[in-house]
Write a protein that holds these residues in place. Structure first.
Motif, short mmCIF file in Angstrom:
data_model
loop_
_atom_site.label_atom_id
_atom_site.label_comp_id
_atom_site.label_asym_id
_atom_site.label_seq_id
_atom_site.Cartn_x
_atom_site.Cartn_y
_atom_site.Cartn_z
N SER A 148 -0.91 3.78 -5.23
CA SER A 148 -1.69 3.81 -6.36
C SER A 148 -0.16 3.69 -7.62
O SER A 148 0.84 3.96 -7.48
CB SER A 148 -1.59 6.02 -6.04
OG SER A 148 -2.09 6.66 -6.87
N LYS A 167 0.48 -1.01 -0.12
CA LYS A 167 0.02 0.08 0.25
C LYS A 167 0.82 1.24 -0.47
O LYS A 167 2.17 1.03 0.49
CB LYS A 167 -0.53 0.01 1.45
CG LYS A 167 -1.70 -1.16 0.97
CD LYS A 167 -2.67 -0.82 2.55
CE LYS A 167 -3.83 -2.34 3.04
NZ LYS A 167 -4.72 -1.93 3.67
N SER A 168 -0.01 2.35 -0.23
CA SER A 168 0.84 3.89 -0.47
C SER A 168 0.94 4.16 1.19
O SER A 168 0.22 3.87 1.78
CB SER A 168 0.02 5.17 -1.13
OG SER A 168 -0.13 4.02 -2.39
N SER A 169 2.52 5.02 1.17
CA SER A 169 2.44 4.99 3.31
C SER A 169 2.32 6.88 2.68
O SER A 169 3.39 7.20 1.99
CB SER A 169 3.17 4.30 3.72
OG SER A 169 3.60 4.86 5.10
N GLN A 170 1.93 7.85 3.44
CA GLN A 170 2.10 9.10 4.04
C GLN A 170 3.65 8.65 3.96
O GLN A 170 4.98 10.14 3.22
CB GLN A 170 1.78 9.63 4.63
CG GLN A 170 0.06 10.07 4.30
CD GLN A 170 -0.52 10.75 5.29
OE1 GLN A 170 -0.04 10.91 6.40
NE2 GLN A 170 -2.27 11.74 4.58
N GLY A 171 4.46 8.04 5.41
CA GLY A 171 5.52 8.72 5.47
C GLY A 171 6.68 8.38 4.50
O GLY A 171 7.56 9.28 4.51
N SER A 172 6.87 6.49 4.14
CA SER A 172 7.73 6.09 3.47
C SER A 172 7.38 5.71 2.21
O SER A 172 8.71 5.50 1.59
CB SER A 172 8.37 4.48 4.34
OG SER A 172 6.82 4.02 4.23
N GLY A 173 6.68 6.59 1.59
CA GLY A 173 5.67 5.97 0.33
C GLY A 173 5.37 4.90 -0.45
O GLY A 173 4.56 4.86 -0.67
N GLU A 204 1.83 6.91 -8.56
CA GLU A 204 2.83 7.58 -8.76
C GLU A 204 3.70 6.27 -8.45
O GLU A 204 5.10 6.90 -8.57
CB GLU A 204 2.36 7.48 -7.18
CG GLU A 204 1.74 9.24 -7.10
CD GLU A 204 1.73 9.63 -5.42
OE1 GLU A 204 2.42 9.28 -5.33
OE2 GLU A 204 0.85 10.41 -5.25
#
Length: 434
Positions: free
Chosen positions: A177, A137-143, A180
């Protein structure tokens, strides 16, 4: 075949005995007698012993065939609900033997725990087992983040490996996503590194990746450049796994299976996985798990996987069954469903959905229905009315429908993938002995 071998061996043995008589009628010196003795041992006695060994070795195989599920008379189109209720739990074939020559991938899901037990009991009927454990999954911190290790059961894996040689390839669904991840080289490299590292640390034999349907849903496969990036990512992941040694055998690399969906029309669309994609990925992917099921849905009720639709899908992907690349075809795994559907077919709107073997048996016990064989789809179905007098149509696999698809796979020279073994009936596994 066995009779022919025994007959030709007997005729050969008779000819050699005739030769022995003619030789014994002639006076020979000692050296020639030794040669005759050697002749008798190697060309008469050994073949005779071989015949005996052949009979002993294959005697149990003959017995297995005679007592197999086919000879119980229940693999047929005119099956009754009583026969299913009586026979479904009787798995008669040797659970430690796999006679199906092509790759067999079986999925196991945490929400149908019966699959874990079936994988242990029938381990040797499969070449690959794929527990559905991971999501990328996408993650805000590490991408990016790989979730699902909490699902992994090391004790179960150890028991599987002590019982057979099936490779353990957990499924990873790529939910990040794509707009990206595919555009950014660092994110692509991180995704590959996360997957390969997890395989090393958990000592898996590789993975099954599901991403194509997700990318299609996001719309990225309609863009030619994004489509190329998507294929290149799959190729790079496969190459990374192939360059990593298997935890059980340093002489072998980790394996990579890729999930692809079937086309929804008679001509391939931009977002469909086609023959050119198969050729592009064939060296970096060990198997393509083809989702030839879910043909119908509550809004359009009907069979799970019509045989004509399956053949159309295979023709679009491989061409004619009379002229295909056998080494490439072997990498294609025909999807076979071990689940069914209970559709609502009366009222203002459709409804219903997937059912497991347990649900199916409950419906048979409650409604005592007549099962009908649909020649067009190659599936059984039955109708019933629920407590509110709403009409339902139930499509669930039977021995005959599964055997029909297995024989079709054999005709094409392809393997099979089963979704999923926790939802099936016990005697389905007997069919993998053919």
């Amino acid at each position: 075949m066995a009779r022919k071998r025994r007959s030709s061996a007997a005729e050969s043995l008779k000819r050699r005995k005739d030769g022995e008589v003619s030789l014994s009628q002639v006076e020979e010196p000692d050296s020639d007698r030794r040669l005759i003795a050697i002749f008798v041992i190697f060309f008469i006695l050994i073949p005779a012993v071989s015949i005996v060994v052949y009979k002993v070795k294959f005697a149990d195989r003959v017995i297995q065939t005679e007592t197999s599920i086919r000879h119980r008379g229940i693999v047929k189109t005119n099956i009754s609900f009583q026969e299913i209720l009586t026979e479904h739990s009787k798995a008669t074939e040797n659970s430690t033997t796999r006679h199906y020559d092509y790759p067999v991938l079986a999925y196991i899901t945490p929400w149908n725990s019966k699959g874990y037990d079936m994988a242990k009991i029938f381990n040797s009927k499969f070449t690959h087992l794929s527990p559905v454990w991971y999501d990328l999954k996408s993650s805000q911190g590490s991408g990016l983040v790989l979730e699902g290790r909490h699902n992994a059961d090391k004790g179960w894996i150890q028991e599987l490996r002590s019982r057979g040689n099936a490779l353990i390839l957990p499924r990873v669904v790529l939910e990040a996503s794509p707009s990206e991840m595919l555009k950014k080289k660092k994110l692509r490299e991180k995704a590959i590194n996360l997957i390969v590292t997890e395989c090393k640390e958990m000592e898996y034999d590789g993975i099954v990746l599901e991403s194509w349907s997700r990318w299609a849903a996001y719309g990225v496969l309609h863009d030619p450049d994004m489509r190329k990036m998507a294929l290149q990512f799959v190729k790079q992941l496969g190459e990374a796994l192939h360059s990593t040694a298997s935890p059980r055998n340093n002489q072998q690399h980790m394996q990579f299976m890729y999930v692809v969906g079937p086309p929804r029309s008679e001509t391939l669309q931009m977002y469909d996985f086609g023959p050119e994609d198969l050729q592009f990925l064939k060296d970096s992917v060990d198997g393509f798990s083809l989702m030839t099921y879910d043909f119908s849905n509550p809004q359009n009720p009907g069979p799970n996987a019509p045989v004509k639709w399956i053949d159309l899908t295979l023709k679009l992907l491989l061409g004619s069954s009379n002229n295909i690349d056998s080494s490439l075809a072997r990498k294609v795994l025909l999807g076979i469903n071990f689940y069914g559907n209970d559709f609502v077919i009366s009222g203002d709107s459709g409804g219903g959905g997937a059912i497991t073997g347990r649900d199916y048996l409950t419906l048979l016990q409650k409604h005592n229905p007549s099962l009908h064989w649909d020649k067009e789809s190659g599936e059984h179905l039955f109708m019933y009315r629920d407590d509110k007098n709403i009409k339902h149509a139930v499509f669930y696999p039977t021995l005959m429908s599964i055997l029909l698809r297995l024989e079709n796979a054999r005709l094409w020279g392809i393997g099979i993938s089963i979704w999923e073994i926790g939802q099936g009936l016990d005697y389905f596994f007997d069919l993998l002995a053919f």
